[in-house]
Design a protein around this motif. Structure first.
Motif, PDB file in Angstrom:
ATOM      1  N   ILE A 159       0.822  -1.199   0.000  1.00 54.27           N
ATOM      2  CA  ILE A 159       0.000   0.000   0.000  1.00 54.27           C
ATOM      3  C   ILE A 159       0.865   1.261   0.000  1.00 54.27           C
ATOM      4  O   ILE A 159       0.401   2.355  -0.367  1.00 54.27           O
ATOM      5  CB  ILE A 159      -0.986  -0.017   1.193  1.00 54.27           C
ATOM      6  CG1 ILE A 159      -2.143   0.938   0.949  1.00 54.27           C
ATOM      7  CG2 ILE A 159      -0.270   0.270   2.504  1.00 54.27           C
ATOM      8  CD1 ILE A 159      -3.268   0.805   1.941  1.00 54.27           C
ATOM      9  N   THR A 160       2.138   1.116   0.408  1.00 56.31           N
ATOM     10  CA  THR A 160       3.062   2.255   0.422  1.00 56.31           C
ATOM     11  C   THR A 160       3.879   2.353  -0.868  1.00 56.31           C
ATOM     12  O   THR A 160       4.681   3.271  -1.014  1.00 56.31           O
ATOM     13  CB  THR A 160       4.031   2.161   1.609  1.00 56.31           C
ATOM     14  OG1 THR A 160       4.923   1.044   1.418  1.00 56.31           O
ATOM     15  CG2 THR A 160       3.274   1.988   2.918  1.00 56.31           C
ATOM     16  N   TYR A 161       3.704   1.426  -1.787  1.00 55.67           N
ATOM     17  CA  TYR A 161       4.505   1.388  -3.012  1.00 55.67           C
ATOM     18  C   TYR A 161       3.936   2.334  -4.068  1.00 55.67           C
ATOM     19  O   TYR A 161       2.714   2.503  -4.187  1.00 55.67           O
ATOM     20  CB  TYR A 161       4.525  -0.025  -3.595  1.00 55.67           C
ATOM     21  CG  TYR A 161       5.565  -0.957  -3.022  1.00 55.67           C
ATOM     22  CD1 TYR A 161       6.004  -0.833  -1.715  1.00 55.67           C
ATOM     23  CD2 TYR A 161       6.108  -1.972  -3.798  1.00 55.67           C
ATOM     24  CE1 TYR A 161       6.948  -1.697  -1.191  1.00 55.67           C
ATOM     25  CE2 TYR A 161       7.060  -2.838  -3.298  1.00 55.67           C
ATOM     26  CZ  TYR A 161       7.480  -2.696  -1.984  1.00 55.67           C
ATOM     27  OH  TYR A 161       8.414  -3.548  -1.480  1.00 55.67           O
ATOM     28  N   SER A 162       4.828   2.886  -4.877  1.00 57.88           N
ATOM     29  CA  SER A 162       4.406   3.644  -6.055  1.00 57.88           C
ATOM     30  C   SER A 162       3.939   2.669  -7.137  1.00 57.88           C
ATOM     31  O   SER A 162       4.150   1.450  -7.050  1.00 57.88           O
ATOM     32  CB  SER A 162       5.569   4.480  -6.583  1.00 57.88           C
ATOM     33  OG  SER A 162       6.598   3.635  -7.088  1.00 57.88           O
ATOM     34  N   GLY A 163       3.323   3.213  -8.167  1.00 56.67           N
ATOM     35  CA  GLY A 163       2.893   2.371  -9.273  1.00 56.67           C
ATOM     36  C   GLY A 163       4.047   1.656  -9.948  1.00 56.67           C
ATOM     37  O   GLY A 163       3.937   0.478 -10.318  1.00 56.67           O
ATOM     38  N   GLY A 164       5.176   2.352 -10.087  1.00 53.65           N
ATOM     39  CA  GLY A 164       6.354   1.735 -10.701  1.00 53.65           C
ATOM     40  C   GLY A 164       6.915   0.599  -9.864  1.00 53.65           C
ATOM     41  O   GLY A 164       7.332  -0.437 -10.398  1.00 53.65           O
ATOM     42  N   MET A 165       6.922   0.762  -8.544  1.00 48.20           N
ATOM     43  CA  MET A 165       7.423  -0.289  -7.660  1.00 48.20           C
ATOM     44  C   MET A 165       6.505  -1.507  -7.712  1.00 48.20           C
ATOM     45  O   MET A 165       6.973  -2.648  -7.716  1.00 48.20           O
ATOM     46  CB  MET A 165       7.534   0.242  -6.230  1.00 48.20           C
ATOM     47  CG  MET A 165       8.590   1.315  -6.047  1.00 48.20           C
ATOM     48  SD  MET A 165       8.549   2.063  -4.400  1.00 48.20           S
ATOM     49  CE  MET A 165       9.170   0.707  -3.395  1.00 48.20           C
ATOM     50  N   GLN A 166       5.196  -1.272  -7.770  1.00 46.02           N
ATOM     51  CA  GLN A 166       4.262  -2.398  -7.853  1.00 46.02           C
ATOM     52  C   GLN A 166       4.447  -3.163  -9.160  1.00 46.02           C
ATOM     53  O   GLN A 166       4.372  -4.398  -9.180  1.00 46.02           O
ATOM     54  CB  GLN A 166       2.826  -1.890  -7.734  1.00 46.02           C
ATOM     55  CG  GLN A 166       2.483  -1.377  -6.349  1.00 46.02           C
ATOM     56  CD  GLN A 166       1.030  -0.982  -6.220  1.00 46.02           C
ATOM     57  OE1 GLN A 166       0.151  -1.614  -6.791  1.00 46.02           O
ATOM     58  NE2 GLN A 166       0.762   0.079  -5.465  1.00 46.02           N
ATOM     59  N   ARG A 167       4.708  -2.437 -10.240  1.00 47.79           N
ATOM     60  CA  ARG A 167       4.917  -3.122 -11.517  1.00 47.79           C
ATOM     61  C   ARG A 167       6.220  -3.921 -11.493  1.00 47.79           C
ATOM     62  O   ARG A 167       6.290  -5.032 -12.034  1.00 47.79           O
ATOM     63  CB  ARG A 167       4.922  -2.102 -12.647  1.00 47.79           C
ATOM     64  CG  ARG A 167       4.995  -2.726 -14.025  1.00 47.79           C
ATOM     65  CD  ARG A 167       3.920  -3.775 -14.210  1.00 47.79           C
ATOM     66  NE  ARG A 167       2.644  -3.226 -14.595  1.00 47.79           N
ATOM     67  CZ  ARG A 167       1.510  -3.903 -14.604  1.00 47.79           C
ATOM     68  NH1 ARG A 167       1.480  -5.162 -14.202  1.00 47.79           N
ATOM     69  NH2 ARG A 167       0.390  -3.345 -14.978  1.00 47.79           N
TER      70      ARG A 167
END
Length: 333
Positions: A159-167
């Protein structure tokens, strides 16, 4: 060439390349032959045919609704074709879905990880689902996190990750699985420039490890940067098939690139022009036909102009005050 491909623009591409030959490979990784799929009365795929060789990055390029996601679901066995046949490493995904999924990693448009768990916890759960032996799992999880650049954030909830980190975590899960085929559905949709470049780098590293990659996109720049071959799809039909360079020449015609180097500045520049610093002495001017079209990301080149940089520097004021032009090069491709 980084703008999304809209529906009308996509239709224009269709007319440009109606009969490009399909790649033929003795031992294809993926093969679709005359595939049809409809949703009710709405056709999604209309006789789609293409072949993907092992170890390629293969792009499915087309506007929204062209059939790209439907194609990916057929390759995983989530859908059955209404006609034609689909093979993944010689297997029919509809008849042998478990065998095909054991060989494949699928990254959908939306992340499927639990956002209240950490990256490490998500990868461990992913490894359990794919039957990775417990004695190997810890080491493989750490390797995947390090590969994706997520080691320092491994125990933070998603939930603390950016969109790029999640990808990147999505790609780490694929790396953990060690599949022969990776399917990426719009992998950089909604990401910023830096995150897109990070994803591209990881995809290219998958290829370097011998993995076959199929990526769907409606970004021309992304397909051009990543793919060995591109299939242009419109209304479920294959309307073009070739290398990025060949398709670019076919659709856009002759293109030009003017490179300028100024005194007391480095002689190399990054692939992504948007990363050039504002006061960089390097200019790359890309244009197609006449009049010349300036690249929007070049920091100090402005407007159109004649074909000689000596005239450009005087008449069009492209050089910052006090800068001396050392060299220039004009390429056609």
């Amino acid at each position: 060439m980084g703008n999304p491909l809209g529906a009308e623009q996509g239709h224009h591409w269709l007319q440009a390349s109606p009969s490009q030959p399909v790649n033929v490979c003795n031992e294809p990784a993926v093969q679709l032959v005359n595939v049809y799929k409809t949703y009710g009365k709405t056709p999604a795929l209309n006789g789609l045919t293409f072949t993907v060789g092992p170890g390629e990055i293969f792009g499915l390029l087309g506007p929204n609704g062209s059939g790209k996601t439907t194609t990916m679901k057929l390759l995983t066995g989530l859908l059955r074709p209404d006609g034609g046949f689909v093979q993944v490493f010689g297997l029919d995904p509809a008849a042998s879905p478990r065998k095909v999924r054991a060989l494949s990693g699928y990254v959908m448009q939306e992340t499927t990880h639990d956002k209240h768990l950490s990256a490490e916890q998500n990868l461990r759960m992913h490894g359990d689902l794919f039957g990775i032996p417990r004695r190997q799992l810890s080491a493989r999880v750490q390797d995947a996190l390090e590969w994706a650049g997520l080691t320092t954030a491994a125990r933070r909830p998603l939930i603390t990750y950016s969109g790029g980190m999640q990808r990147r975590l999505d790609l780490a899960a694929v790396k953990l699985q060690q599949p022969r085929l990776v399917l990426l559905d719009e992998p950089t949709l909604g990401l910023d420039v830096q995150s897109r470049r990070q994803v591209w780098q990881l995809v290219q590293e998958l290829k370097q490890s011998g993995t076959t990659v199929i990526v769907t996109t409606h970004y021309i720049e992304e397909a051009e940067r990543l793919c060995d071959k591109i299939a242009l799809i419109h209304h479920g039909r294959l309307v073009g098939f070739d290398t990025p360079d060949a398709l670019r020449r076919l659709v856009l015609g002759e293109q030009h690139r003017l490179e300028l180097v100024l005194k007391d500045e480095p002689t190399a520049w990054p692939d992504d022009l948007s990363l050039l610093p504002e006061k960089s002495g390097l200019g790359i001017w890309s244009f197609v036909g006449e009049p010349w079209e300036n690249s929007a990301t070049t920091p100090f080149l402005r407007g159109g102009g004649p074909s000689h940089p000596e005239i450009l520097g005087v008449r069009w004021g492209i050089l910052p005050p006090g800068r001396e032009l050392l060299s220039w090069r004009h390429n056609k491709y």
